[in-house]
Design an enzyme around this catalytic site. Structure first.
Site, PDB file in Angstrom:
ATOM      1  CE  LYS A 175     -48.521 -31.391  -1.938  1.00  0.00           C
ATOM      2  NZ  LYS A 175     -47.137 -31.032  -2.145  1.00  0.00           N
ATOM      3  CG  ASP A 211     -44.841 -29.382   0.264  1.00  0.00           C
ATOM      4  OD1 ASP A 211     -44.252 -30.455   0.488  1.00  0.00           O
ATOM      5  OD2 ASP A 211     -45.976 -29.326  -0.243  1.00  0.00           O
TER       6      ASP A 211
END
Ligand code: ATR
Length: 380
Positions: A175, A211
């Protein structure tokens, strides 16, 4: 084993089967009566909370030797048959819908099929393929989503361009690493410091972060973010997205972490107060959020904080979804808190990816159902 004892044991099995048969039919009869009551009151057949409580009851009372995942598999069939019996009374087809979207799709992709995927390592346990493929099937979108266990991230990004993958999810451990490898980064992803979604536009790859939106939408299912005080436990990547989302939406955050330096680094980056985990008994808030892996399968007896502090919070969120009710959430319920597990957060981040990739609203309810179905039927 002698023939005599084999015969004796077979007789015993026959007796048990007779008893089981009688009990199953009795259960079916009661189930049908419930269906009639539901029909009379205009209620739907499918009740996730009720089913969840059946599985919880079974897990609590199962003394073995069958594993809880094995018991769940058997009861999943029993409950499924009960729903069918009730559907016949009420005329509701939720059961067949959940089953069909959970089934493996056997249709053959063509050259027109849009391809999406997830880049991670490992990816074997990711449930992203499950929710995205379920959503594509349900909305009749000609697309497929595949797991890619990536060893060479730069190569995977080049492959995405060459093979024209329309979009990709990015998961552990990429990420942050992905940021230097793509053409454009959304401003919020830059602020979170992590990208979990790629979009291919021509030959250009853009990175965004869903997210934090998933976290906000999950919390909002319990209480408004704006104006409330959140105590966030943990200082890893997940905590970063949660903290970013809450502060952006006008919530107040106190950060709690085991290792002071890690906690302080995140707290300072967002201008938040920091409290060491050992001092969590000195603080309180409206909602406590666990972002650590403590309590995740197989260490299900653990919890990240002392249970005595839970009654100081109105709500508790755990980002873990395996098991879907962690010890933290069980204790929080007993302390009178509202609770949410990590399924909402996971599904909502995926739903936002889906919306960005396809321009269609994601079928969130069904995406959640396939996750529950997988966790219950396949075990851990
Ligand atoms: P992710 O990036 O997926 O959120 P991570 O970077 O491994 O995961 O972060 C995990 C967080 O959980 C960290 O804040 C870690 O605390 P430390 O900074 O002290 O390492 C926290 N964590 C992990 N195991 C823990 C445990 N047993 N007790 C308390 N906190 C724990």
């Amino acid at each position: 084993m002698s023939k005599d004892s084999l015969d004796t044991l077979r007789c015993k099995i026959e007796d048990l089967d007779t008893a089981l048969l009688k009990l199953l039919n009795e259960r079916a009869g009661v189930s049908r009566r419930i269906g009639k009551l539901k029909a009379k009151d205009g209620l739907g057949i499918y009740d996730r909370d009720r089913e969840e409580s059946i599985y919880e009851y079974l897990a609590r009372h199962n003394k073995g030797p069958l594993k809880t995942s094995e018991i769940n598999r058997i009861f999943s069939e029993i409950i499924s048959v009960s729903r069918k019996l009730q559907s016949a009374v009420v005329g509701d087809d939720t059961e067949s819908q959940v089953k069909s979207i959970a089934a493996v799709d056997t249709s053959t992709p063509s050259k027109n099929t849009s391809v999406y995927g997830i880049f991670g390592n490992p990816v074997a346990h990711s449930m992203s393929p499950l929710i995205h493929n379920a959503a594509f099937r349900l909305l009749g979108i000609d697309a497929i989503y595949l797991p890619f266990e990536v060893k060479d991230l730069q190569g995977a990004v080049a492959g995405m361009r060459v093979l024209q993958l329309r979009g990709a999810s990015i998961t552990h451990p990429f990420k942050t690493k992905i940021i230097g490898l793509i053409d454009e980064i959304d401003v919020t992803a830059k602020e979170v410091g992590a990208v979990n979604t790629l979009i291919l536009d021509g030959d250009s790859i853009r990175g965004i972060n869903t997210d934090w939106t998933g976290a906000v939408r999950c919390i909002e299912g319990l209480l408004p973010v704006k104006g409330n005080h959140f105590v966030v436990v943990g200082a890893g990547g997940a905590a970063r997205a949660v903290v970013f989302g809450i502060t952006r939406e006008g919530g107040k955050v106190t950060l709690v972490n085991r290792t002071r330096d890690n906690g302080l680094a995140l707290a300072e980056a967002f201008g938040l107060p920091f409290v060491p985990l050992g001092e969590i008994e000195d603080i309180s808030g409206d909602c406590l959020i666990n972002t650590t892996p403590v309590g995740m399968y197989p260490d299900v007896a653990e919890m990240p904080i002392p249970k005595g502090v839970l009654s100081r919070y109105k709500a508790v969120v755990d980002i873990i979804y395996n098991p879907f009710k962690t010890r933290l959430l069980t204790e929080a319920e007993a302390a009178g808190c509202m609770t949410k597990n990590g399924i909402d957060m996971f599904v909502f981040q995926g739903a936002e990816q889906f919306r960005i990739w396809t321009g269609r609203e994601a079928p969130v309810k069904e995406m959640k159902e396939v996750v529950y179905h997988r966790l219950l039927v396949s075990g851990h």
